[in-house]
Design a protein around this motif. Structure first.
Motif, PDB file in Angstrom:
ATOM      1  N   ALA A  59       0.850  -1.201   0.000  1.00 13.35           N
ATOM      2  CA  ALA A  59       0.000   0.000   0.000  1.00 13.35           C
ATOM      3  C   ALA A  59       0.878   1.241   0.000  1.00 13.35           C
ATOM      4  O   ALA A  59       1.905   1.284   0.686  1.00 13.35           O
ATOM      5  CB  ALA A  59      -0.909   0.002   1.211  1.00 13.35           C
ATOM      6  N   PRO A  60       0.528   2.257  -0.761  1.00  5.78           N
ATOM      7  CA  PRO A  60       1.324   3.495  -0.768  1.00  5.78           C
ATOM      8  C   PRO A  60       1.126   4.270   0.530  1.00  5.78           C
ATOM      9  O   PRO A  60       0.199   4.011   1.307  1.00  5.78           O
ATOM     10  CB  PRO A  60       0.767   4.266  -1.972  1.00  5.78           C
ATOM     11  CG  PRO A  60      -0.641   3.768  -2.107  1.00  5.78           C
ATOM     12  CD  PRO A  60      -0.632   2.334  -1.685  1.00  5.78           C
ATOM     13  N   ARG A  61       2.011   5.193   0.735  1.00  4.25           N
ATOM     14  CA  ARG A  61       1.933   6.009   1.945  1.00  4.25           C
ATOM     15  C   ARG A  61       0.737   6.943   1.851  1.00  4.25           C
ATOM     16  O   ARG A  61       0.482   7.566   0.817  1.00  4.25           O
ATOM     17  CB  ARG A  61       3.216   6.802   2.123  1.00  4.25           C
ATOM     18  CG  ARG A  61       3.273   7.627   3.400  1.00  4.25           C
ATOM     19  CD  ARG A  61       4.601   8.330   3.536  1.00  4.25           C
ATOM     20  NE  ARG A  61       4.657   9.101   4.780  1.00  4.25           N
ATOM     21  CZ  ARG A  61       5.712   9.804   5.180  1.00  4.25           C
ATOM     22  NH1 ARG A  61       6.818   9.835   4.414  1.00  4.25           N
ATOM     23  NH2 ARG A  61       5.700  10.479   6.334  1.00  4.25           N
ATOM     24  N   ALA A  62       0.023   7.023   2.943  1.00  2.56           N
ATOM     25  CA  ALA A  62      -1.173   7.880   2.973  1.00  2.56           C
ATOM     26  C   ALA A  62      -0.765   9.345   3.085  1.00  2.56           C
ATOM     27  O   ALA A  62       0.317   9.690   3.575  1.00  2.56           O
ATOM     28  CB  ALA A  62      -2.071   7.498   4.140  1.00  2.56           C
ATOM     29  N   ALA A  63      -1.666  10.200   2.627  1.00  2.00           N
ATOM     30  CA  ALA A  63      -1.392  11.637   2.692  1.00  2.00           C
ATOM     31  C   ALA A  63      -1.458  12.151   4.114  1.00  2.00           C
ATOM     32  O   ALA A  63      -0.824  13.174   4.444  1.00  2.00           O
ATOM     33  CB  ALA A  63      -2.375  12.411   1.816  1.00  2.00           C
ATOM     34  N   SER A  64      -2.187  11.445   4.965  1.00  2.00           N
ATOM     35  CA  SER A  64      -2.335  11.874   6.341  1.00  2.00           C
ATOM     36  C   SER A  64      -2.194  10.666   7.262  1.00  2.00           C
ATOM     37  O   SER A  64      -2.653   9.566   6.934  1.00  2.00           O
ATOM     38  CB  SER A  64      -3.700  12.542   6.564  1.00  2.00           C
ATOM     39  OG  SER A  64      -3.864  12.937   7.906  1.00  2.00           O
ATOM     40  N   VAL A  65      -1.589  10.903   8.413  1.00  2.00           N
ATOM     41  CA  VAL A  65      -1.374   9.849   9.398  1.00  2.00           C
ATOM     42  C   VAL A  65      -2.586   9.788  10.316  1.00  2.00           C
ATOM     43  O   VAL A  65      -3.156  10.826  10.718  1.00  2.00           O
ATOM     44  CB  VAL A  65      -0.096  10.113  10.210  1.00  2.00           C
ATOM     45  CG1 VAL A  65       0.102   9.053  11.284  1.00  2.00           C
ATOM     46  CG2 VAL A  65       1.102  10.185   9.293  1.00  2.00           C
TER      47      VAL A  65
END
Length: 342
Positions: free
Chosen positions: A14-20
């Motif tokens: 999964a790609p890194r999300a824009a927000s944690v």
């Protein structure tokens, strides 16, 4: 135990999300407030839980928020290609490389489990995959014996590592956020990096060759003399021992004078021979040699004295009785002559 909930960004590939995903409790810990004030260049108000949550989310969601969670010392090449040197420092410089394992935070939970979750960056995942394929698999395959499906098992071993390293998520206590630095970067403290190293190296599984095949030896049941089959076996063995080997007739030497000869021939034969000239033929040698240990022990050759030959009673009975019968020149008809001299 509460369920272990992770966001979709923590899944494999999964790609890194824009927000944690950050979840704070109703009361903010003082150490978190001090950490956020230390890393912020611009002073921001931190008077409420939403303000803490907004500040922490923006800091951890930055593209520069990359953590170094461990460092691994790994070989640069397979073992057969490593440089050999008497100086261990030279070997370490030319044969080993230091890989910094980097990760980013995907989840912060200060309500249910008080944990923070890290996921490896794509660059770190790629570096570990390359090392596993080009070096680890080569050394592992060289250290095991060959079998028919060895290459397939090595390929399967690498594919399993690719899946495992992409699924790898390191979870630790939220106190790890005390290592947070400016721009969201950070480093694990209190020996947590050693724990990460142990977990990652645990993904390097050994190549297990198949166990040797056990060959079942089928033994026939023992044959007892009481059983019919055993009786047949015993009779066959005795028969094979008792039956002599065939011998050609011309090799057998008769042990006694032929019984087919007439009495007249026998009488003339015995009459023409003196007492010292008569010799019976020795017994014919047997066609089967008896067991002897002469091959193992040395002994002097046996010397047999000649047995004096005597006429058979049947031959003497056929001759006429009288004092004229002579044996080698000595006659009974001259008995009176010999008696007077005595």
């Amino acid at each position: 135990m509460p369920p272990q909930l992770l966001p979709a960004s923590a899944a494999a590939f999964a790609p890194r999300a824009a927000s944690v995903n950050v979840v704070l409790s109703s009361k903010v810990e003082p150490w978190l407030t001090q950490t956020l004030k230390r890393i912020n260049r611009i002073k921001r108000p931190l008077n409420s839980v939403p303000q803490h949550q907004r500040c922490l989310t923006e800091t951890l969601s930055s593209s520069t928020a990359i953590w170094t969670i461990s460092s691994l010392m790994l070989p640069k090449a397979p073992e057969t290609e490593l440089r050999k040197d008497s100086n261990p420092l030279v070997e370490a410089l030319f044969n080993y490389q230091l890989i910094h394992v980097e990760a980013y935070i995907v989840h912060v939970d200060m309500v249910l489990r008080n944990e923070v979750a890290f996921k490896l960056t794509p660059d770190s995942i790629e570096s570990l995959i390359d090392y596993h394929k080009e070096i680890y698999c080569v050394d592992t395959a060289a250290s095991t014996y060959s079998w028919s499906e060895k290459e397939m098992q090595v390929k399967k071993l690498h594919e399993e590592f690719v899946q495992a390293i992409n699924k790898f998520v390191y979870r630790t206590h939220v106190s790890a956020l005390e290592g947070l630095e400016e721009d969201g970067a950070g480093e694990l403290l209190c020996g947590k990096s050693d724990e990460v190293k142990t977990n990652i190296m645990g993904l390097f599984l050994p190549l297990l060759p198949p166990p040797p095949r056990v060959v079942d030896v089928v033994r026939p049941p023992p044959l007892l003399p009481s059983s019919p089959a055993g009786a047949n076996w015993w009779s066959q063995s005795n028969l094979s021992v008792s039956v002599p080997a065939p011998v050609e007739s011309w090799r057998v030497i008769p042990s006694s004078p032929s019984t087919t000869s007439s009495s007249s021939d026998s009488q003339s034969l015995w009459a023409s021979m003196g007492l010292n000239e008569i010799q019976l033929p020795s017994p014919a040698p047997s066609y089967s040699q008896p067991y002897s240990s002469a091959g193992y022990f040395y002994s002097s050759p046996q010397v047999s004295a000649p047995i004096p030959s005597l006429p058979l009673p049947s031959m003497l009975a056929q001759q006429p009785c009288g004092v004229g019968i002579g044996y080698g020149g000595f006659g009974w008809d001259r008995y009176q002559e010999y008696a007077t001299t005595m």
